[in-house]
Design a protein around this motif. Sequence first.
Motif, PDB file in Angstrom:
ATOM      1  N   ILE A  78      -3.779  -0.646  -8.721  1.00  9.79           N
ATOM      2  CA  ILE A  78      -3.404  -1.772  -9.592  1.00  9.79           C
ATOM      3  C   ILE A  78      -4.219  -3.038  -9.277  1.00  9.79           C
ATOM      4  CG2 ILE A  78      -1.510  -3.298 -10.287  1.00  9.79           C
ATOM      5  CD1 ILE A  78      -1.134  -0.472 -11.346  1.00  9.79           C
ATOM      6  N   HIS A  79      -4.512  -3.275  -7.979  1.00 10.12           N
ATOM      7  CA  HIS A  79      -5.215  -4.517  -7.633  1.00 10.12           C
ATOM      8  C   HIS A  79      -6.675  -4.517  -8.101  1.00 10.12           C
ATOM      9  CE1 HIS A  79      -6.773  -2.029  -4.354  1.00 10.12           C
ATOM     10  NE2 HIS A  79      -7.681  -2.949  -4.150  1.00 10.12           N
ATOM     11  N   THR A  80      -7.144  -3.412  -8.646  1.00 16.38           N
ATOM     12  CA  THR A  80      -8.511  -3.392  -9.187  1.00 16.38           C
ATOM     13  C   THR A  80      -8.512  -3.599 -10.704  1.00 16.38           C
ATOM     14  OG1 THR A  80      -8.543  -0.996  -9.597  1.00 16.38           O
ATOM     15  CG2 THR A  80      -9.246  -1.744  -7.402  1.00 16.38           C
ATOM     16  N   ASP A 111       0.855  -1.195   0.000  1.00 18.02           N
ATOM     17  CA  ASP A 111       0.000   0.000   0.000  1.00 18.02           C
ATOM     18  C   ASP A 111       0.895   1.250   0.000  1.00 18.02           C
ATOM     19  OD1 ASP A 111      -2.320   1.418  -0.110  1.00 18.02           O
ATOM     20  OD2 ASP A 111      -3.057   0.857   1.880  1.00 18.02           O
ATOM     21  N   ILE A 112       0.260   2.409  -0.185  1.00 17.99           N
ATOM     22  CA  ILE A 112       0.995   3.672  -0.213  1.00 17.99           C
ATOM     23  C   ILE A 112       0.720   4.472   1.057  1.00 17.99           C
ATOM     24  CG2 ILE A 112       1.101   3.861  -2.711  1.00 17.99           C
ATOM     25  CD1 ILE A 112      -1.357   5.806  -2.485  1.00 17.99           C
ATOM     26  N   GLY A 127      -4.936  -8.577  -3.365  1.00 18.20           N
ATOM     27  CA  GLY A 127      -4.995  -8.092  -1.979  1.00 18.20           C
ATOM     28  C   GLY A 127      -5.849  -6.857  -1.756  1.00 18.20           C
ATOM     29  N   VAL A 128      -5.680  -6.245  -0.577  1.00 15.38           N
ATOM     30  CA  VAL A 128      -6.499  -5.104  -0.156  1.00 15.38           C
ATOM     31  C   VAL A 128      -5.563  -3.933   0.180  1.00 15.38           C
ATOM     32  CG1 VAL A 128      -8.219  -4.308   1.514  1.00 15.38           C
ATOM     33  CG2 VAL A 128      -8.159  -6.716   0.838  1.00 15.38           C
ATOM     34  N   PHE A 129      -5.794  -2.789  -0.432  1.00 16.17           N
ATOM     35  CA  PHE A 129      -4.878  -1.653  -0.278  1.00 16.17           C
ATOM     36  C   PHE A 129      -5.685  -0.365  -0.140  1.00 16.17           C
ATOM     37  CE2 PHE A 129      -3.083  -4.989  -2.884  1.00 16.17           C
ATOM     38  CZ  PHE A 129      -1.889  -5.262  -2.245  1.00 16.17           C
TER      39      PHE A 129
END
Length: 360
Positions: free
Chosen positions: A311-313, A101-102, A321-323
């Motif tokens: 990106i994960h979408t 994550d950011i 994952g979840v971010f």
Amino acid sequence: MKRIIHQMEPWIGKEEEQEVLKVLRSGWITEAEATKKFENEIAKFVGSRYASVVTNGTVSLAIGLWALGVGAGDEVIVPDFTMVATPNSVVMTGAKPVFVDIEKETLCLNISDVEKKITSRTRVVMPVALNGRAPDMDRLVRLCRKKNIQLLEDAAQAFGSTWKNQWLGTFGEIGSYSFSTPKVITTGQGGALVTNDKKLYEKIIRIKDFGRLNRNTQDHDAIGYNFKFTDILAAVGIAQMKKLSNRLKRKKELFAVYQKELEGIKGIQFLATDLSQVSPWFIDILVDDPKALQSYLRLEGIGSREFYPAIHTTEPYRHFGVFPNSRWASDHGLWLPSSSFLTDSDIMTVCSLIRNYYER
Ligand SMILES: *Cc1c(COP(=O)(O)O)cnc(C)c1O
């Protein structure tokens, strides 16, 4: 007719024309003298020992990873909020991108999250200096040293920005820049790798030129491909380099004017930005509903651009994952008109329209 203000336009003039003509008239248009000159200027600008230019900034990331020995079975840590070229370059080498994550403050990767995601397969951490901002680079460099992991900076958006007065792209083993159309300077397409390590530089040269170190030989002593530049593009780059310092300065001014003109509007958030270090590539704001603001501006002839998807979408990475912070940035970010030739009065026009939108 109303003037259209695009979100971003390249800025090419007589100087580029003249440099390109010189190359064309010489009759030698492939990678040669002009390319060498462009590379030397890049290296000199960021104070790096070596620079090598290649076809674009996606390929330059992949070349950097190959040079660092990355391949199938390896993991490379990348932020979940970036341009899709970052993780795609990892996939290109056969390695697996591992997302983190950011931080909301910089939109750059969260270093505590990096630490958690390191495994025995992690070979490289690839931070992205999003819009010229950077995470705590001292801490990141320290972590990589401690864990014996290499650092490759995706500084595509940060050519000319610094962190604690050091050029972004020069903190790790290799730094990568892009010269695609919207970047700070452009050659239409183009990328560059910088390094202080002679061995890595020679690996890069072999990868971009059929596995040989010397162009005039048939000594192909490694596997390499063809990612070479052309002198026509280098000619454009040489002219653009002359404008770089002014452009970096102007980007900072643009950001400051926007910030001042949009001050106090509820619903618009700027990221805290140290303009003594950061030269924002794009003017970024965070708002409740960027799509609605974008539609309104479009009707007024003003271009804007939504932030990247997390990106994960995106389809190829959907299960990763979840971010939450990445998602937040992606859902709320908008890039406003950011061409470096915009005048203060252009910006005031844009800002008063935005003010009307929020205060109507
Ligand atoms: C533009 C960009 C790239 C890709 O560069 P190209 O030259 O367009 O291939 C990679 N990473 C980031 C963060 C970028 O902004």
